[in-house]
Scaffold this active site. Structure first.
Site: not given
Ligand code: F3S
Length: 293
Positions: A12, A73, A95, A123, A125, A161, A189, A217, A261
């Site tokens: 991503c 994260h 991110c 997790h 994050e 996310t 996300c 993952s 990932s």
């Molecule tokens: Fe990837 Fe950022 Fe979304 S790490 S899954 S683009 S929150």
């Protein structure tokens, strides 16, 4: 045999950005470079970073010099403070979407809301977001945690996310019935939902799904679950070598997807190996026809 690759598969935006940054720093910097925890939940990507001398360290206190890369994260604010105290150079690859969730959680706390995080309590994050609420937020993974929400009056919600929309909806519906004021930031996300929807769609059109990504993952495991749930035979693999040619007997259409990932070079290796298997099957088929003829 037809091979269909999902349109959105693999790295991503946030993971791609973190990986590019880490590879660049590994190549350019002279001093020691560490990531705090594995940069990506993918052993092959971690190995690639080791090749440019970027090492994994899980404890900030053990990094005594050089550069520390914060993964996508994110980390709780006290880790950043600790890194500063240790005079480390910090490269923050959190991110931007995760940063938004951290900011929203902090704002909610400052505005006097009881902060609720919809996510997985273990997790990294979620642990990082929790840190932005002075570790006061309530983490809700699923319905079994709803009892933690009794007695709240003014609730403010953010989500991990990669949380599913369904879980966030259930949580907010529950809160709506039980609190007098509710503020919700949908911090899920879109990448995650998009990949999951595509995997579900593709798995209904094919005879078998191959899901590529680290066994550790969470988002890859979730993709594999979604494909299995649609009733199609699903294989979760980390590497091309794990493909077994016997899986492909009597298979006409194969779908492929990969977690956020999963590096592109691994997807390419899998596609290459599958094309070889496909060629072998077609050769065998021709031989059979000729022998019978
Ligand atoms: Fe990837 Fe950022 Fe979304 S790490 S899954 S683009 S929150």
């Amino acid at each position: 045999m037809e091979i269909i690759l999902a349109e959105h598969a693999g790295f991503c935006f946030g993971v791609n950005r973190a990986m590019d940054l880490a590879l660049k720093i590994g190549k350019d910097k002279d001093g020691k470079v560490h990531t705090l925890g594995p940069l990506i939940h993918n052993p092959q990507a971690v190995k690639k970073l080791e090749e440019v001398d970027v090492r994994v360290e899980s404890d900030i206190e053990k990094i005594t010099e050089g550069t520390v890369i914060i993964r996508s994260h994110g980390v709780p604010p006290e880790i950043l403070e600790q890194a500063e105290k240790q005079e480390l150079e910090v490269v923050n690859a959190t991110c931007p979407f995760v940063k938004t969730a951290q900011r929203n959680a902090k704002e909610l706390m400052e505005e006097g809301y009881d902060v609720v995080i919809s996510g997985d309590q273990d997790h990294p994050e979620v642990i990082a977001i929790l840190g932005y609420t002075d570790n006061q937020a309530i983490i809700v993974q699923d319905e079994s945690d709803f009892e933690k929400l009794d007695n709240l009056k003014k609730a403010g919600v953010v989500a991990q996310t990669t949380q599913s929309l369904e879980r966030l909806q259930k949580l907010t519906a529950y809160l709506l019935k039980n609190v007098s004021e509710l503020k919700v930031y949908n911090t899920i996300c879109t990448t995650t939902g998009q990949r999951q929807r595509e995997a579900a769609r593709l798995s209904k059109k094919v005879d078998m799904m191959i899901v590529i990504g680290g066994y550790n993952s969470a988002n890859t495991n979730r993709l594999a679950e979604i494909c299995s749930e649609s009733g199609v035979k699903t294989h979760h693999i980390e590497r091309a070598e794990e493909l077994n040619k016997d899986w492909f007997k009597n298979i006409k259409k194969v779908g492929i997807t990969a977690g956020a990932s999963t590096p592109n070079w691994i997807i390419k290796e899998v596609l290459k190996r599958m094309s070889e298997i496909k060629e072998k099957h077609e050769e065998n088929l021709e031989e059979n026809i000729l022998t019978k003829g």
